[in-house]
Design an enzyme around this catalytic site. Structure first.
Site, PDB file in Angstrom:
ATOM      1  N   MET A   1     -45.787 -14.241  -7.963  1.00  0.00           N
ATOM      2  CA  MET A   1     -47.195 -14.160  -7.567  1.00  0.00           C
ATOM      3  C   MET A   1     -47.648 -12.697  -7.535  1.00  0.00           C
ATOM      4  SD  MET A   1     -47.933 -17.279  -5.022  1.00  0.00           S
ATOM      5  CE  MET A   1     -47.267 -16.555  -3.556  1.00  0.00           C
TER       6      MET A   1
ATOM      7  N   HIS B   1     -41.912  -6.137  -6.348  1.00  0.00           N
ATOM      8  CA  HIS B   1     -41.027  -5.183  -5.655  1.00  0.00           C
ATOM      9  C   HIS B   1     -39.636  -5.308  -6.276  1.00  0.00           C
ATOM     10  CE1 HIS B   1     -39.646  -8.797  -3.661  1.00  0.00           C
ATOM     11  NE2 HIS B   1     -40.871  -9.036  -3.194  1.00  0.00           N
TER      12      HIS B   1
ATOM     13  N   GLY C   1     -37.089  -6.856  -5.420  1.00  0.00           N
ATOM     14  CA  GLY C   1     -36.542  -8.220  -5.463  1.00  0.00           C
ATOM     15  C   GLY C   1     -36.915  -8.902  -6.770  1.00  0.00           C
ATOM     16  N   HIS C   2     -38.187  -8.805  -7.147  1.00  0.00           N
ATOM     17  CA  HIS C   2     -38.637  -9.384  -8.420  1.00  0.00           C
ATOM     18  C   HIS C   2     -37.922  -8.706  -9.593  1.00  0.00           C
ATOM     19  CE1 HIS C   2     -42.374 -10.010  -5.851  1.00  0.00           C
ATOM     20  NE2 HIS C   2     -42.093 -11.236  -6.230  1.00  0.00           N
TER      21      HIS C   2
ATOM     22  N   GLN D   1     -50.637 -23.728  -3.454  1.00  0.00           N
ATOM     23  CA  GLN D   1     -49.442 -23.701  -2.601  1.00  0.00           C
ATOM     24  C   GLN D   1     -49.679 -23.003  -1.270  1.00  0.00           C
ATOM     25  OE1 GLN D   1     -47.225 -21.380  -5.634  1.00  0.00           O
ATOM     26  NE2 GLN D   1     -46.312 -20.335  -3.907  1.00  0.00           N
TER      27      GLN D   1
ATOM     28  N   GLY E   1     -35.176 -16.332  -6.545  1.00  0.00           N
ATOM     29  CA  GLY E   1     -34.483 -15.595  -5.498  1.00  0.00           C
ATOM     30  C   GLY E   1     -34.018 -16.491  -4.357  1.00  0.00           C
TER      31      GLY E   1
ATOM     32  N   SER F   1     -43.518  -9.523  -0.811  1.00  0.00           N
ATOM     33  CA  SER F   1     -44.864  -8.980  -1.049  1.00  0.00           C
ATOM     34  C   SER F   1     -45.637  -8.896   0.265  1.00  0.00           C
ATOM     35  CB  SER F   1     -45.612  -9.871  -2.036  1.00  0.00           C
ATOM     36  OG  SER F   1     -44.850 -10.028  -3.214  1.00  0.00           O
ATOM     37  N   ARG F   2     -45.368  -9.839   1.172  1.00  0.00           N
ATOM     38  CA  ARG F   2     -46.118  -9.881   2.438  1.00  0.00           C
ATOM     39  C   ARG F   2     -45.755  -8.720   3.367  1.00  0.00           C
ATOM     40  NH1 ARG F   2     -45.513 -15.362   1.210  1.00  0.00           N
ATOM     41  NH2 ARG F   2     -47.459 -16.549   1.229  1.00  0.00           N
TER      42      ARG F   2
HETATM   43  P1  AMP Z   1     -43.060 -14.596  -5.111  1.00  0.00           P
HETATM   44  O1  AMP Z   1     -43.766 -13.568  -5.924  1.00  0.00           O
HETATM   45  O2  AMP Z   1     -42.972 -14.263  -3.662  1.00  0.00           O
HETATM   46  O3  AMP Z   1     -43.575 -15.987  -5.386  1.00  0.00           O
HETATM   47  O4  AMP Z   1     -41.547 -14.582  -5.610  1.00  0.00           O
HETATM   48  C1  AMP Z   1     -41.224 -14.745  -6.969  1.00  0.00           C
HETATM   49  C2  AMP Z   1     -39.735 -14.867  -7.117  1.00  0.00           C
HETATM   50  O5  AMP Z   1     -39.114 -13.699  -6.615  1.00  0.00           O
HETATM   51  C3  AMP Z   1     -39.161 -16.050  -6.298  1.00  0.00           C
HETATM   52  O6  AMP Z   1     -38.116 -16.660  -7.044  1.00  0.00           O
HETATM   53  C4  AMP Z   1     -38.621 -15.365  -5.084  1.00  0.00           C
HETATM   54  O7  AMP Z   1     -37.567 -16.065  -4.445  1.00  0.00           O
HETATM   55  C5  AMP Z   1     -38.119 -14.054  -5.672  1.00  0.00           C
HETATM   56  N1  AMP Z   1     -37.991 -13.055  -4.614  1.00  0.00           N
HETATM   57  C6  AMP Z   1     -38.916 -12.736  -3.684  1.00  0.00           C
HETATM   58  N2  AMP Z   1     -38.411 -11.818  -2.830  1.00  0.00           N
HETATM   59  C7  AMP Z   1     -37.140 -11.578  -3.232  1.00  0.00           C
HETATM   60  C8  AMP Z   1     -36.090 -10.742  -2.749  1.00  0.00           C
HETATM   61  N3  AMP Z   1     -36.248  -9.973  -1.682  1.00  0.00           N
HETATM   62  N4  AMP Z   1     -34.911 -10.749  -3.409  1.00  0.00           N
HETATM   63  C9  AMP Z   1     -34.722 -11.537  -4.503  1.00  0.00           C
HETATM   64  N5  AMP Z   1     -35.675 -12.342  -5.001  1.00  0.00           N
HETATM   65  C10 AMP Z   1     -36.867 -12.366  -4.376  1.00  0.00           C
END
Ligand code: AMP
Length: 284
Positions: free
Chosen positions: A27, A31, A33-34, A58, A146, A187-188
């Site tokens: 979304m 960062h 993590g992505h 969602q 993730g 992201s939050r």
């Molecule tokens: P989001 O943008 O929050 O919808 O996350 C997109 C993808 O990145 C999802 O598969 C999340 O689980 C993964 N993700 C988000 N935060 C992390 C993190 N800290 N470490 C690893 N993957 C992450």
């Protein structure tokens, strides 16, 4: 990196690429993590497609949707740095050409009932809708997600089954990337004030304490300690649970014969944070 806004253009490009596709749904507000997911896909030799779409269906809380951080230019810079091959950046009409209410909704049964599902009604229906649509468009060999959103990983694994894509699309669950103090990257986190940010590593400390005390104390005692600590520090804890890591069945107490995962969610001010940690590792 090639950027597509239209599904048909992306599909045409992928059909001519002749390489297996690794897909990373996001979304935005990207960062490390992505980026770890993109790097994993690249390291496995996939033609790597990242999507950025803040999916309205969602969000159970309209305020959370309204305040969701958007930083497309910085995201593109990060993706370029990570050597991502393709960015899919559709608008809502492209994702839901017949309107969101018409998009297929899947039933995930028990998997969507508890934990996040119980506190965010409709959330996983929305996630299923949007990821289902992207899987149809992109048809990846692998989807990288993730562990940070563990229940979501299991829901998408079930979605792959429900869509009859087993054997075609495999899920890779990648480790949660954390800040030096243990806070799971999210992201939050950008919405936290400095004092809130300093407090937020307590979530990680709770998970470590649940993991460490396994076998020494009843889970109920540890859960109460976590709830009390979080409340005392100004959090509003929503849940602190122990579950079977395969089925996500919530457990009343530690059970060393099952693979266990600790999961929690708490609000700090207006920001809702989630995290989880394996308590023991037992292979499937
Ligand atoms: P989001 O943008 O929050 O919808 O996350 C997109 C993808 O990145 C999802 O598969 C999340 O689980 C993964 N993700 C988000 N935060 C992390 C993190 N800290 N470490 C690893 N993957 C992450």
């Amino acid at each position: 990196m090639v950027i597509f806004r239209k599904a048909a253009d992306l599909q045409q490009y992928l059909s001519q690429a002749g390489r297996p596709v690794g897909y990373v749904p996001t979304m935005g507000a990207l960062h490390a993590g992505h980026v770890s997911l993109i790097r994993k896909s690249k390291s496995e030799g996939q033609l790597t497609v990242c999507s950025i779409f803040v999916n309205p269906t969602q969000f159970n809380d309209p305020e959370d949707f309204r305040l969701y951080p958007i930083s497309t230019e910085a995201d593109i810079a990060l993706l370029l740095e990570a050597d991502c091959d393709v960015l899919f950046l559709p608008d809502e009409a492209e994702v839901y050409p017949h309107g969101a209410v018409m998009a297929t909704a899947y039933n995930f049964g028990d998997l969507e009932a508890g934990l996040e599902g119980a506190h965010r009604p409709g959330h996983f229906r929305g996630v299923g809708q949007v990821v289902g649509r992207f899987l149809e468009i992109i048809q990846p060999a692998r989807i990288y997600m993730g562990q940070k959103d563990y229940q979501q990983c299991l829901v998408i694994q079930k979605l792959i089954e429900l869509m009859g894509l087993e054997g075609k699309t495999r899920m890779a669950i990648c480790p949660t990337q954390r800040e030096p103090d243990g806070l799971a990257m999210s992201s939050r986190n950008r919405r936290l004030t400095d004092p809130q940010r300093s407090l937020s590593s307590i979530l990680y400390q709770c998970l470590i304490s649940i993991q460490t005390k396994s076998g020494d104390q009843p889970f109920e005692t540890v859960r109460k300690e976590c709830f009390d600590l979080l409340t005392q520090k100004g959090f509003e804890p929503e849940y602190v649970e122990l579950a079977d890591a395969h089925s996500l069945e919530v457990l009343n107490d530690y059970d060393p014969n099952r693979p266990m995962i600790a999961l929690l969610a708490a609000k700090l001010g207006k920001v809702r944070l989630i995290d989880n940690m394996m308590v023991n590792e037992i292979a499937a």
